[in-house]
Design an enzyme around this catalytic site. Structure first.
Site, mmCIF file in Angstrom:
data_model
loop_
_atom_site.group_PDB
_atom_site.id
_atom_site.type_symbol
_atom_site.label_atom_id
_atom_site.label_comp_id
_atom_site.label_asym_id
_atom_site.label_seq_id
_atom_site.Cartn_x
_atom_site.Cartn_y
_atom_site.Cartn_z
ATOM 1 N N ASP A 93 -1.978 -6.618 -3.140
ATOM 2 C CA ASP A 93 -2.785 -5.561 -3.767
ATOM 3 C C ASP A 93 -2.054 -5.364 -5.052
ATOM 4 O O ASP A 93 -1.222 -4.410 -4.864
ATOM 5 C CB ASP A 93 -3.159 -4.524 -3.174
ATOM 6 N N HIS B 195 -2.026 -1.713 -6.038
ATOM 7 C CA HIS B 195 -1.045 -0.799 -5.455
ATOM 8 C C HIS B 195 0.572 -0.856 -5.608
ATOM 9 O O HIS B 195 1.145 -0.211 -5.649
ATOM 10 C CB HIS B 195 -1.541 -0.986 -3.759
ATOM 11 N N HIS C 2 0.658 -1.136 0.107
ATOM 12 C CA HIS C 2 -0.092 -0.028 -0.174
ATOM 13 C C HIS C 2 0.965 1.297 0.129
ATOM 14 O O HIS C 2 1.890 1.096 0.695
ATOM 15 C CB HIS C 2 -0.992 -0.103 1.199
#
Length: 280
Positions: free
Chosen positions: A164, A167, A136
Site C-alpha cells: 500500500d 501507507h 500498514h
C-alpha cells in the site's frame, strides 16, 4: 495489469453482490477484492462460477487473522477462510501483522506474531493459497525495516506483501526505496491517495468504519499528495492491484480512476522498474 474494486468501499451501502458485480463489470474492472466479513455473510456456494459469468474474479480475500489467539483458534479461522477462498476462487488472503506498531511491540509479542504468521502461511500454502501482509500503520509492517525483518523471521515462501503505497509514505519511508527493497516479496497493490499528510487520520479504522466518519481529504487517485502516474507507468504488465476507495461518490470516482489507470498503464511490459514522486 489487472485491476479490482473492493467490497469494503460499499460497507455502508445497501447493495447486493449482484449489483456490485454489475457495476464492476460495467466499469471495466477485472475483479472484486472481497472483504472477509462480506465473504462470511454471503455464505457457501460456487461463487467463483457465478462471478465468472460477469467475467470477473476475486483476486484476494481481505481479513484480519487473530494472531494473538491460540494456534487452535487461528487454525479454525483459517479453515473457514480456506473454504471461502475455494468458493470464490481467491488465491490470496490479506491480513495485518498484529495490532500494534513496531516501536510499541515487545520482543515477546513480536516473536508470537511471527510464529502465528508462519503457522498461517504454512497452513494456507497447504491449501494452495498465499498469505499477504499489508504495509500498514499500527502493525509490524509500519516501516520497511520492520517488515523486512518480519519476512526474514518468518522465512516462508507463501508469505508475501500487499504494498500500500500511501501507507508506506505515511510511515515515513521513501516509497521508491521501499518498493525496491520489497520487490521480490510484493504480490499485490492497494492504490489510494490523500489530499495532504495532515488528512491521513481519515484512514484510521475508527473513522473509516464509522458510517458518520469524516471523508474530507480522501481524493481520487490522481488528485492527491502522491503522484501516481510515474509509479503506474513502470509497473509490469502482470501486476495486480485494487483501487481502495473509502470516500463518497464511489460510482463516479472509481470508474474515472480506473479509466485513467488504464490509459497510464497501456502497453506496459514485464520489465521491472519503479519511480514515484511525492508532490511538494
Amino acid at each position: 495489469m489487472r485491476l479490482s474494486l473492493c467490497t469494503i468501499t460499499f460497507r455502508h451501502h445497501l447493495l447486493s453482490m449482484g449489483e456490485i458485480a454489475r457495476f464492476a463489470r460495467g466499469s471495466g474492472f477485472d475483479g472484486i477484492e472481497l472483504w472477509g466479513v462480506h465473504a462470511r455473510n454471503l455464505g457457501p456456494g460456487d461463487h467463483a462460477e457465478w462471478l465468472a459469468a460477469y467475467d470477473l474474479r476475486v483476486p484476494m480475500l481481505s481479513d484480519y487473522l487473530p494472531l494473538d489467539a491460540s494456534p487452535e483458534v487461528l487454525i479454525a479461522r483459517m479453515s473457514d477462510l480456506c473454504s471461502l477462498a475455494r468458493n470464490w476462487g481467491a488465491p490470496r488472503l490479506r491480513t495485518f501483522a498484529g495490532t500494534k506498531g513496531s516501536a510499541a511491540t515487545s520482543a515477546d509479542e513480536r516473536s508470537q506474531i511471527a510464529s502465528r504468521l508462519r503457522l498461517a502461511a504454512a497452513y494456507l500454502a497447504d491449501h494452495g493459497l498465499k498469505l499477504l501482509v499489508e504495509t500498514h500503520p499500527g502493525t509490524l509492517a509500519d516501516t520497511t525495516a520492520s517488515l523486512v525483518r518480519l519476512l526474514e523471521e518468518i522465512d516462508h515462501p507463501a508469505l508475501k506483501v500487499n504494498f500500500d503505497t500511501l501507507h508506506v509514505w505515511e510511515g515515513g519511508d521513501d516509497p521508491y526505496r521501499a518498493h525496491d527493497t520489497l520487490a521480490e516479496h510484493i504480490d499485490y497493490y492497494h492504490l489510494k491517495n490523500i489530499r495532504d499528510r495532515s488528512d491521513l487520520p481519515v484512514f484510521e479504522p475508527a473513522n473509516v468504519y464509522a458510517a458518520a466518519g469524516r471523508r474530507d481529504g480522501m481524493t481520487g487517485l490522481f488528485e492527491g499528495a502522491l503522484d501516481y502516474e510515474p509509479f503506474l507507468e513502470t509497473l509490469p504488465a502482470h501486476a495486480e492491484a485494487s483501487l481502495e476507495w473509502f470516500g463518497g461518490a464511489c460510482f463516479t470516482v472509481l470508474p474515472a480512476d480506473l479509466s485513467r489507470v488504464r490509459d497510464v498503464t497501456a502497453d506496459r511490459t514485464d520489465e521491472p522498474a519503479f519511480r514515484l514522486h511525492v508532490a511538494e
